[in-house]
Design an enzyme around this catalytic site. Structure first.
Site, short mmCIF file in Angstrom:
data_model
loop_
_atom_site.label_atom_id
_atom_site.label_comp_id
_atom_site.label_asym_id
_atom_site.label_seq_id
_atom_site.Cartn_x
_atom_site.Cartn_y
_atom_site.Cartn_z
N CYS A 151 29.37 37.24 74.46
CA CYS A 151 28.61 36.34 73.75
C CYS A 151 28.00 37.60 72.13
O CYS A 151 28.11 37.12 71.21
CB CYS A 151 28.55 35.12 73.98
SG CYS A 151 29.86 34.47 75.26
N CYS A 179 24.48 35.44 77.22
CA CYS A 179 25.80 35.92 77.99
C CYS A 179 26.35 37.49 76.96
O CYS A 179 25.38 37.44 75.65
CB CYS A 179 26.61 35.46 77.68
SG CYS A 179 28.40 36.39 77.78
N HIS A 230 36.67 40.68 80.18
CA HIS A 230 37.18 41.59 79.45
C HIS A 230 38.03 42.72 80.39
O HIS A 230 37.79 42.52 81.25
CB HIS A 230 35.78 42.56 79.24
CG HIS A 230 34.90 42.34 80.79
ND1 HIS A 230 34.10 41.93 81.05
CD2 HIS A 230 34.81 43.38 80.94
CE1 HIS A 230 33.76 42.00 82.18
NE2 HIS A 230 33.74 43.23 82.53
N HIS A 269 33.23 32.21 75.67
CA HIS A 269 33.07 32.56 75.94
C HIS A 269 33.83 32.28 77.83
O HIS A 269 34.15 30.66 77.56
CB HIS A 269 31.70 32.06 77.25
CG HIS A 269 30.90 32.54 78.15
ND1 HIS A 269 30.35 33.09 78.09
CD2 HIS A 269 31.32 31.65 79.27
CE1 HIS A 269 29.95 33.16 79.53
NE2 HIS A 269 30.59 32.34 80.05
N ASN A 303 38.69 42.57 85.98
CA ASN A 303 37.57 42.67 87.72
C ASN A 303 36.77 41.22 87.93
O ASN A 303 36.67 40.34 86.32
CB ASN A 303 36.32 43.36 87.31
CG ASN A 303 36.49 44.96 87.81
OD1 ASN A 303 38.09 45.17 88.52
ND2 ASN A 303 36.21 45.74 86.84
P1 5GP Z 1 33.06 44.71 85.45
O1 5GP Z 1 32.61 45.67 86.14
O2 5GP Z 1 32.18 43.30 84.82
O3 5GP Z 1 34.30 44.50 85.02
O4 5GP Z 1 33.10 45.95 83.50
C1 5GP Z 1 31.69 44.72 82.90
C2 5GP Z 1 31.71 46.67 81.91
O5 5GP Z 1 31.07 46.57 80.86
C3 5GP Z 1 31.06 47.98 82.87
O6 5GP Z 1 32.88 49.00 82.60
C4 5GP Z 1 30.35 48.39 81.47
O7 5GP Z 1 30.35 50.28 81.94
C5 5GP Z 1 29.87 47.66 80.47
N1 5GP Z 1 28.93 47.44 79.53
C6 5GP Z 1 27.99 46.52 80.21
N2 5GP Z 1 26.84 46.51 79.28
C7 5GP Z 1 27.61 47.02 78.67
C8 5GP Z 1 27.02 47.15 76.55
O8 5GP Z 1 25.99 46.76 76.35
N3 5GP Z 1 28.03 47.63 75.89
C9 5GP Z 1 28.88 48.26 76.63
N4 5GP Z 1 29.37 48.67 75.51
N5 5GP Z 1 29.20 48.21 77.22
C10 5GP Z 1 28.26 47.76 78.44
ZN ZN Z 2 29.94 35.16 76.90
#
Ligand code: 5GP
Ligand code: ZN
Length: 118
Positions: free
Chosen positions: A11, A8, A104, A50, A91
């Protein structure tokens, strides 16, 4: 309490296996700036423990989620968007576009955001 999956991403950031600049950190959560920001402010408030999706939340998590919401408002205020406005989003699963399966809270601000979302 769900176990921490070794794969993850959030995590790994939370336990410092992957280095990332933290905007905020305490015992139960941390905040990072989104790597692909959709607004001038795009932060993610993330619990250290998590939890895959909101569907896995238990009553025992109420205080944690409340603290995450208040942290989101604090991040927006620190960046100057408290009065102007900001959006907070979780989301959940495919239709909402969840990509990272560790909950998140997105905090978006600094531009006009359309409603309803696309
Ligand atoms: P979800 O679509 O799951 O609600 O949002 C995931 C978010 O995590 C996305 O906006 C994406 O840009 C962000 N994200 C994905 N990988 C990383 C990372 O390695 N670092 C950071 N800071 N954000 C990430
Ligand atoms: Zn996790």
């Amino acid at each position: 309490m769900t176990p921490e999956p070794s794969a993850c991403l959030f995590c790994k950031i939370g336990n410092k296996q992957i280095a990332a600049p933290l905007v905020y950190e305490d015992e139960q959560m941390f905040v990072i700036n989104d790597i692909n920001p959709q607004a001038p402010l795009h932060a993610l408030v993330i619990p250290k423990r998590h939890i895959s999706t909101l569907n896995e939340l238990a009553a025992a998590d109420d205080a944690l989620v409340g603290a995450m919401m208040r942290r989101a408002a604090a991040v927006a205020a620190e960046r100057g968007y408290a009065d102007r406005g900001f959006r907070t989003v979780f989301n959940t699963n495919a239709d909402a576009g969840q990509a990272v399966y560790h909950i998140h809270l997105h905090v978006l601000g600094g531009r006009g955001l359309k409603w309803p979302p696309g």
